[in-house]
Design an enzyme around this catalytic site. Structure first.
Site, PDB file in Angstrom:
ATOM      1  N   MET A 292      -4.084  10.158  63.876  1.00 23.82           N
ATOM      2  CA  MET A 292      -4.905   9.980  62.669  1.00 23.82           C
ATOM      3  C   MET A 292      -5.508  11.322  62.271  1.00 23.82           C
ATOM      4  O   MET A 292      -6.478  11.376  61.505  1.00 23.82           O
ATOM      5  CB  MET A 292      -5.987   8.929  62.901  1.00 23.82           C
ATOM      6  CG  MET A 292      -5.379   7.550  63.179  1.00 23.82           C
ATOM      7  SD  MET A 292      -6.421   6.154  62.726  1.00 23.82           S
ATOM      8  CE  MET A 292      -7.824   6.403  63.782  1.00 23.82           C
ATOM      9  N   GLY A 293      -4.961  12.416  62.788  1.00 21.26           N
ATOM     10  CA  GLY A 293      -5.479  13.737  62.447  1.00 21.26           C
ATOM     11  C   GLY A 293      -6.714  14.080  63.255  1.00 21.26           C
ATOM     12  O   GLY A 293      -6.974  13.472  64.296  1.00 21.26           O
TER      13      GLY A 293
ATOM     14  N   LEU B 231      -7.069  16.741  64.963  1.00 18.15           N
ATOM     15  CA  LEU B 231      -6.347  16.971  66.223  1.00 18.15           C
ATOM     16  C   LEU B 231      -7.202  17.713  67.246  1.00 18.15           C
ATOM     17  O   LEU B 231      -8.005  18.570  66.903  1.00 18.15           O
ATOM     18  CB  LEU B 231      -5.072  17.771  65.933  1.00 18.15           C
ATOM     19  CG  LEU B 231      -4.083  17.108  64.963  1.00 18.15           C
ATOM     20  CD1 LEU B 231      -2.846  17.982  64.793  1.00 18.15           C
ATOM     21  CD2 LEU B 231      -3.700  15.707  65.401  1.00 18.15           C
ATOM     22  N   HIS B 232      -6.986  17.345  68.508  1.00 16.80           N
ATOM     23  CA  HIS B 232      -7.673  18.021  69.608  1.00 16.80           C
ATOM     24  C   HIS B 232      -6.663  18.287  70.721  1.00 16.80           C
ATOM     25  O   HIS B 232      -5.456  17.980  70.570  1.00 16.80           O
ATOM     26  CB  HIS B 232      -8.872  17.194  70.095  1.00 16.80           C
ATOM     27  CG  HIS B 232      -8.539  15.770  70.418  1.00 16.80           C
ATOM     28  ND1 HIS B 232      -7.659  15.411  71.427  1.00 16.80           N
ATOM     29  CD2 HIS B 232      -8.930  14.608  69.843  1.00 16.80           C
ATOM     30  CE1 HIS B 232      -7.549  14.097  71.484  1.00 16.80           C
ATOM     31  NE2 HIS B 232      -8.305  13.589  70.521  1.00 16.80           N
TER      32      HIS B 232
ATOM     33  N   HIS C   5      -4.122  15.561  71.624  1.00 20.08           N
ATOM     34  CA  HIS C   5      -2.977  15.441  70.706  1.00 20.08           C
ATOM     35  C   HIS C   5      -1.968  16.565  70.952  1.00 20.08           C
ATOM     36  O   HIS C   5      -0.754  16.341  70.936  1.00 20.08           O
ATOM     37  CB  HIS C   5      -3.444  15.550  69.248  1.00 20.08           C
ATOM     38  CG  HIS C   5      -4.337  14.455  68.784  1.00 20.08           C
ATOM     39  ND1 HIS C   5      -5.643  14.675  68.406  1.00 20.08           N
ATOM     40  CD2 HIS C   5      -4.117  13.129  68.623  1.00 20.08           C
ATOM     41  CE1 HIS C   5      -6.196  13.535  68.024  1.00 20.08           C
ATOM     42  NE2 HIS C   5      -5.292  12.580  68.162  1.00 20.08           N
TER      43      HIS C   5
ATOM     44  N   GLY D 142      -1.157   8.768  73.466  1.00 14.55           N
ATOM     45  CA  GLY D 142      -2.177   9.089  74.454  1.00 14.55           C
ATOM     46  C   GLY D 142      -2.557   7.863  75.279  1.00 14.55           C
ATOM     47  O   GLY D 142      -2.241   6.728  74.917  1.00 14.55           O
ATOM     48  N   GLN D 143      -3.264   8.124  76.373  1.00 16.40           N
ATOM     49  CA  GLN D 143      -3.711   7.036  77.241  1.00 16.40           C
ATOM     50  C   GLN D 143      -5.229   6.941  77.292  1.00 16.40           C
ATOM     51  O   GLN D 143      -5.776   6.208  78.112  1.00 16.40           O
ATOM     52  CB  GLN D 143      -3.152   7.230  78.653  1.00 16.40           C
ATOM     53  CG  GLN D 143      -1.644   7.195  78.676  1.00 16.40           C
ATOM     54  CD  GLN D 143      -1.077   7.321  80.086  1.00 16.40           C
ATOM     55  OE1 GLN D 143      -1.767   7.132  81.067  1.00 16.40           O
ATOM     56  NE2 GLN D 143       0.193   7.654  80.181  1.00 16.40           N
ATOM     57  N   LYS D 144      -5.907   7.697  76.419  1.00 16.37           N
ATOM     58  CA  LYS D 144      -7.370   7.715  76.445  1.00 16.37           C
ATOM     59  C   LYS D 144      -7.899   6.307  76.157  1.00 16.37           C
ATOM     60  O   LYS D 144      -8.784   5.820  76.843  1.00 16.37           O
ATOM     61  CB  LYS D 144      -7.885   8.713  75.409  1.00 16.37           C
ATOM     62  CG  LYS D 144      -9.372   8.968  75.478  1.00 16.37           C
ATOM     63  CD  LYS D 144      -9.750  10.227  74.716  1.00 16.37           C
ATOM     64  CE  LYS D 144      -9.447  10.150  73.254  1.00 16.37           C
ATOM     65  NZ  LYS D 144     -10.469   9.675  72.367  1.00 16.37           N
TER      66      LYS D 144
ATOM     67  N   GLN E  91      -5.067   0.301  73.987  1.00 18.14           N
ATOM     68  CA  GLN E  91      -4.131   0.636  72.903  1.00 18.14           C
ATOM     69  C   GLN E  91      -2.789   1.092  73.494  1.00 18.14           C
ATOM     70  O   GLN E  91      -1.715   0.723  73.013  1.00 18.14           O
ATOM     71  CB  GLN E  91      -4.714   1.737  72.015  1.00 18.14           C
ATOM     72  CG  GLN E  91      -3.725   2.218  70.975  1.00 18.14           C
ATOM     73  CD  GLN E  91      -4.304   3.226  70.004  1.00 18.14           C
ATOM     74  OE1 GLN E  91      -4.995   2.864  69.075  1.00 18.14           O
ATOM     75  NE2 GLN E  91      -4.012   4.505  70.225  1.00 18.14           N
TER      76      GLN E  91
END
Ligand code: PAF
Length: 168
Positions: A38-39, A41-42, A45, A154-156, A160
């Site tokens: 969703m942008g 970015l960090h 990502h 991601g797995q954060k 999800q």
């Protein structure tokens, strides 16, 4: 002298443009890695972008998906930082960024949603009704458009992640 030149990824915003780019990559025999985001970015990502680099071409999607926000959650205030995101992706050799409008992803009269039973229901699903359905719906749309060989998530948000894995 060695120089490293980085150019900004190409940005497309319509599903038709994305399909055309994917077709060209396929005709050239390239494998495709997809990183849905969703942008804003960090580093998390960017680690997914690095993982997708096992493919010949990486497509990053940047779309703040309204259907995964509840009525009391602030879709309007979610950070939108496209220029900064492109700067972060440039040195990583990302081929393409897909940054569609809401109307492109959810045309007027859209009527189809994906429900992932069981794993969506417990925990966060109890306090965010419809959230995981919104996530699964947009991810399936993105997978259908990009037809990647590999998709990196991601797995954060572990629930999800379980929803993404549950395609059967
Ligand atoms: O985790 C996210 O950033 C989003 O939920 C995703 C997977 C990109 C779908 O909008």
């Amino acid at each position: 002298m060695t120089s490293t030149s980085t150019s900004l990824p190409k940005v497309v915003s319509s599903p038709a443009e994305l399909r055309a780019e994917v077709g060209a990559l396929r005709r050239a025999g390239r494998t495709i890695g997809l990183v849905p985001t969703m942008g804003a970015l960090h580093a998390g990502h960017l680690s997914l972008v690095d993982a997708a680099a096992e493919c010949d071409a990486t497509i990053v999607t940047i779309f703040v998906n309204p259907t995964q926000f509840g009525p009391s959650e602030d879709f309007g205030r979610y950070p939108r930082t496209l220029e900064r995101d492109l700067d972060l992706l440039a040195p990583r050799g990302v081929a393409l960024v897909f940054a569609p409008s809401v109307e492109a992803m959810y045309p007027a009269g859209h009527a189809t949603r994906v429900e992932v039973d069981r794993v969506s229901v417990e925990w966060e699903g109890r306090c965010r009704p419809g959230h995981f359905s919104g996530v699964a719906t947009v991810v399936l749309k993105l997978l259908q458009l990009a037809t990647p060989d590999v998709a990196c998530f991601g797995q954060k948000d572990f629930q999800q992640y379980l929803v993404h894995k549950r395609w059967a």
